[in-house]
Design an enzyme around this catalytic site. Structure first.
Site, PDB file in Angstrom:
ATOM      1  CG  HIS A  59     -75.517   4.392 -38.626  1.00 26.57           C
ATOM      2  ND1 HIS A  59     -76.141   5.610 -38.787  1.00 26.57           N
ATOM      3  CD2 HIS A  59     -76.275   3.720 -37.727  1.00 26.57           C
ATOM      4  CE1 HIS A  59     -77.216   5.671 -38.037  1.00 26.57           C
ATOM      5  NE2 HIS A  59     -77.328   4.514 -37.379  1.00 26.57           N
ATOM      6  CG  PHE A  62     -74.817  -6.414 -36.774  1.00 30.12           C
ATOM      7  CD1 PHE A  62     -75.503  -5.929 -37.873  1.00 30.12           C
ATOM      8  CD2 PHE A  62     -73.480  -6.778 -36.936  1.00 30.12           C
ATOM      9  CE1 PHE A  62     -74.891  -5.805 -39.117  1.00 30.12           C
ATOM     10  CE2 PHE A  62     -72.858  -6.659 -38.169  1.00 30.12           C
ATOM     11  CZ  PHE A  62     -73.556  -6.162 -39.263  1.00 30.12           C
ATOM     12  CG  ASN A 276     -87.507   7.534 -36.485  1.00 28.67           C
ATOM     13  OD1 ASN A 276     -88.462   7.882 -37.162  1.00 28.67           O
ATOM     14  ND2 ASN A 276     -87.642   7.147 -35.225  1.00 28.67           N
ATOM     15  CG  ASP A 303     -79.981   3.891 -39.522  1.00 29.52           C
ATOM     16  OD1 ASP A 303     -79.682   3.169 -38.559  1.00 29.52           O
ATOM     17  OD2 ASP A 303     -80.943   4.677 -39.499  1.00 29.52           O
ATOM     18  CG  HIS A 307     -87.509  -3.263 -37.291  1.00 24.15           C
ATOM     19  ND1 HIS A 307     -87.261  -3.181 -35.939  1.00 24.15           N
ATOM     20  CD2 HIS A 307     -87.150  -2.055 -37.815  1.00 24.15           C
ATOM     21  CE1 HIS A 307     -86.771  -1.981 -35.654  1.00 24.15           C
ATOM     22  NE2 HIS A 307     -86.693  -1.283 -36.767  1.00 24.15           N
TER      23      HIS A 307
END
Length: 421
Positions: A59, A62, A276, A303, A307
């Protein structure tokens, strides 16, 4: 040829755990044993270190195509190698989404240039519309590892049931993000004391476990293979355990962040801790750990969600959710699961190697003669301070500044050293 000497070799699939040597020729392991000698081999001294199968993360994000200012397949692969991973599975929420053979082929072509194994799922629905199922057959033939609309939960139960029926007919897997938008306020923060202190209504645990319950029962009905992503609520663990007891072909994952820190991190780390599903309470962590212990939760996955600083440096309600995780994942497991005695080292590695390989049906995650030479060598006792010196393009992590256990010495993929400390 490479000869890894005197390491503590741990292979979760065979439950092998002993001081041993490993001889590599090309892309294969050709011998595992005591006191191996090969004069023409490059020697790698693994004394006082763990030698394990290369880690597998099923998970990751990219961001290629469309958001390569945050990450791309190359920098994501570098981050993975630095974290001890030799195989990763990318999610399909790119721009455009991986909904067509053309986009999937483009992504996999880029992935083939990397020094680790990079797979990709395709979307369940066209462009995440939640309605129009993609061409599963063509996408599987083009190399899709499975199907996921990760980031966009299904609100239409009938549609997800049809997707499961279709997945079952092709013997493939659906990977689901469970968070009912009708039950959430501000995403990224648990609906509780911390959210209310911040003046917002957040995302309650019921928004997750109600959807997990619905889809676990649909998986039982359709006999589909369904994998539940990033469980965060204690009740979700109870639901998965019950569904498994009924015979549903369901599996589940937890992220290192969700078993390591609580919603309190919002107060000290702000948007770096906005995720999230959100970070929850200590009581949820306790149930997640029990789920890891008893096998209800099969997999640890990051996950990994990069950012930019500018994106995260906004007021809480405007900043995107997510954090990077590939370069801290193993250390968080060693620090928060193994060191306190919650899991053995063998069990931790099982959830980061053989189990994710089994979930996604990958020929990886084990050490064996004539098997792939994909390995990680690490010092499980060494302590390091997490800095912003990441291989990833991004540095959005609430663990920056933390002292964590575990230091990667080598990552070897297809017999080649792809990371060396």
């Amino acid at each position: 040829m490479k000869l890894i000497k005197n390491g503590r070799v741990i292979d979760p699939r065979s439950q092998f755990d002993a001081i041993a040597d490993i001889l590599i020729d090309g892309q294969k392991i050709i011998a595992i044993g005591q006191d191996l000698v090969r004069e023409d081999a490059e020697i790698i001294d693994a004394t006082d270190k763990i030698v394990a199968p290369g880690l597998i993360d099923i998970h990751v994000h990219f961001r290629e195509p469309g958001q390569t200012h945050k990450e791309d397949i190359h920098t994501g692969s570098l981050a993975a190698a630095r974290g001890g991973f030799t195989t990763v599975v990318m999610m399909a929420n790119t721009n455009p989404t991986v909904s067509t053979v053309e986009t999937l082929s483009e992504v996999l072509s880029s992935a083939d240039r990397e020094s680790i194994h990079v797979k990709s799922v395709a979307t369940i629905t066209d462009k995440f519309d939640g309605q129009t199922l993609t061409d599963f057959e063509s996408l599987l033939k083009a190399g899709a590892a499975g199907f996921s609309d990760d980031g966009i939960p299904f609100t239409d139960a009938g549609r997800v049931r049809r997707a499961m029926q279709k997945a079952a007919s092709f013997n493939t897997i659906l990977v689901l993000h469970e968070e009912d938008p009708q039950l959430t306020g501000v995403l990224g923060i648990n609906d509780g004391a911390i959210a209310h202190q911040c003046g917002v209504i957040g995302a309650p645990t019921v928004s997750e476990y109600s959807m997990v319950a619905r889809d676990a029962m649909l998986a039982l009905d359709t006999k589909a293979r369904v994998h539940f992503q990033h469980l965060s609520a204690g009740e979700s663990v109870d639901v998965i355990r019950f569904a498994k007891s009924l015979g549903a072909q369901v599996t589940a994952e937890v992220t290192p962040q969700h078993f390591s820190i609580t919603e309190d991190a919002i107060l000290t780390h702000g948007t770096s801790a906005k995720l999230n599903p959100p970070l929850r309470r200590s009581s949820d962590i306790e149930k997640l750990i029990v789920g890891l212990q008893d096998g209800t939760i099969d997999v640890i996955a990051t996950d990994h969600a990069p950012h930019t600083h500018a994106e995260k440096d906004q007021e809480f309600t405007k900043a995107p959710s997510g954090m990077i995780g590939l370069e801290t994942s193993l250390s968080l497991g060693l620090t928060h699961l193994v060191a306190p005695g919650h899991l053995s080292l063998m069990s931790l590695l099982e959830k980061m190697t053989s189990n994710p390989a089994q979930v996604m049906r990958l020929d990886a995650g084990y050490l064996a003669e004539n098997g792939a030479a994909d390995l990680v060598i690490f010092d499980a006792d060494a302590v390091r301070k997490v800095t912003t010196d990441f291989a990833s393009k991004s540095s959005n992590s609430p663990f920056v500044g933390n002292q964590l256990q575990g230091v990667i010495a080598y990552t070897i993929c297809d017999g080649e050293i792809v990371y060396q400390a």
